[in-house]
Design an enzyme around this catalytic site. Structure first.
Site: not given
Length: 413
Positions: A126, A222
């Site tokens: 990422f 999250y």
């Protein structure tokens, strides 16, 4: 009832976690397959935020740093995360973002391994992982970033100048799981430290940091942990490094005695030294509330459901969407696959995902051609998984995606 329908019903009936979905706000008619980007809101989260703002802040004011436990949130919330990732109490702190924690841990690793100046990173990881490594290297003389490619074994790329290897446990695009124990051992045998990014692991994929003898780890809260948009991230440090690790953002709340107001920084003698500044109390309280759900979760059952759910989706898609040029981009072997599934679709993948969203099936798209579907085992049912595959098949068969409204790209895909 066809075979897939029957199996979905049987799997739902046998699911030991099936009542957990009752603890979440699930919008009517929505099939949510994006928990790998942002998890659903626990039903108690809004009331907790209202309590923090309407009472602890409004009435308690500064007294709430002590009376409501605000000051200790980085470690109390960290202790809730610890068992989910294979850590022990006192080893996890919650603060800042994943990107900031990557920066802190990479710098700390360089300090722990001072005779080496190279950060070895995945070329296809990422992007924020690479960006933070690049940013740190740009600030520290002689430090460089070196990359290895997805077909390479990271341990084979370690020379005597590599200080730390930065890896994701679960690949954000393909969902491939790395063997944490074997990889950690191989890296450490070459004299390097290992830093794991658990952003697509925590809360959906089995993880045993201590059993794997890892050095450090970071992750976000999250996604599968359902902490809310922008919820603070976590850092784990192996106990063997706790007394010697130094991170560059030596803010006052990482001090051993912050209210002594001494001139010189003296780091706390535990994981709290990884904390920098004042915790974001409102978002931290929402995360703390979300993590309370995990006290009643059988983690072994959760990991198993994740594996079963992704396997069932692959089977359903490949059966229902034959002839539409979908190519599985995730490992077929259950033990090698995380809790999301990716398919490659050249030419119109973005439009197909937008047509799915218009039908109330939320997944996401990763450029240039990846359809990505996340499966949060706490709240998804197997019937929803099957329905998502059926929607995808209908959209491809009817070319519903071939519409100008689905070609408009927003800021987030």
């Amino acid at each position: 009832m066809n075979t897939l329908d029957k199996r979905a019903n049987e799997l739902d009936q046998a699911d030991p976690l099936r009542t957990m979905r009752n603890q979440f706000h699930i919008p009517n008619g929505l099939i949510y397959l994006d928990g790998n980007s942002l998890g659903l809101m626990p039903l108690t989260a809004a009331a907790k935020v209202a309590e923090v703002t309407g009472n602890e802040w409004a009435n308690g004011l500064i007294r709430s740093w002590t009376d409501a436990g605000w000051f200790h949130l980085p470690t109390t919330v960290g202790d809730r995360i610890a068992p989910i990732i294979g850590g022990n109490p006192g080893e996890v702190t919650v603060a800042d973002s994943t990107s900031v924690n990557l920066f802190k841990c990479l710098a700390a690793a360089l300090h722990l391994n001072p005779d080496r100046q190279v950060i070895l990173a995945e070329g296809d990881n990422f992007p924020t992982d690479s960006y933070m490594a690049q940013g740190l290297a740009g600030l520290v003389p002689d430090v460089t970033v070196r990359y290895f490619e997805s077909h390479e074994n990271p341990a084979d790329c370690i020379g005597d100048d590599v200080a730390v290897v930065l890896l994701s446990h679960v690949d954000y695009r393909s969902s491939r799981i790395r063997d944490m124990t074997a990889t950690s051992k191989a890296v450490q045998e070459k004299g390097a430290l290992i830093l794991w990014d658990l952003s697509h692991t925590s809360g959906a994929v089995a993880c045993e940091l201590n059993n794997a003898n890892a050095d450090m780890a970071v992750g976000c809260s999250y996604k599968y942990l359902n902490g809310g948009p922008g919820a603070p991230a976590f850092t784990w440090v192996n106990q063997r490094h706790a007394a010697s690790i130094r991170q560059p953002l030596s803010g006052w709340l990482g001090h051993a005695a912050p209210f002594d107001f001494s001139r010189e920084f003296a780091p706390a003698d535990n994981a709290r030294r990884m904390v920098c500044g004042t915790p974001p109390v409102i978002s931290m309280a929402a995360l703390d509330e979300a993590l309370k759900l995990w006290e009643n979760v059988d983690l072994a059952a959760l990991w198993n459901k994740s594996s079963e759910m992704t396997a069932f989706f692959i089977e359903a898609v490949e059966q229902l969407c034959q002839g539409h040029n979908l190519t599985l981009a995730s490992p077929r072997n259950n033990s090698e696959r995380g809790s999301h599934v990716s398919f490659e679709l050249d030419g119109h993948g973005f439009e197909v995902m937008q047509a799915m969203v218009a039908r109330g099936v939320i997944g996401d798209f990763r450029s240039p051609s990846t359809l990505r579907f996340g499966f949060a085992p706490l709240y998804l049912s197997f019937q929803e998984v099957l329905q998502a595959a059926q929607h995808l098949a209908e959209i491809l068969e009817t070319r519903e995606w071939d519409n100008e409204i689905y070609r408009v790209r927003g800021a987030v895909t």
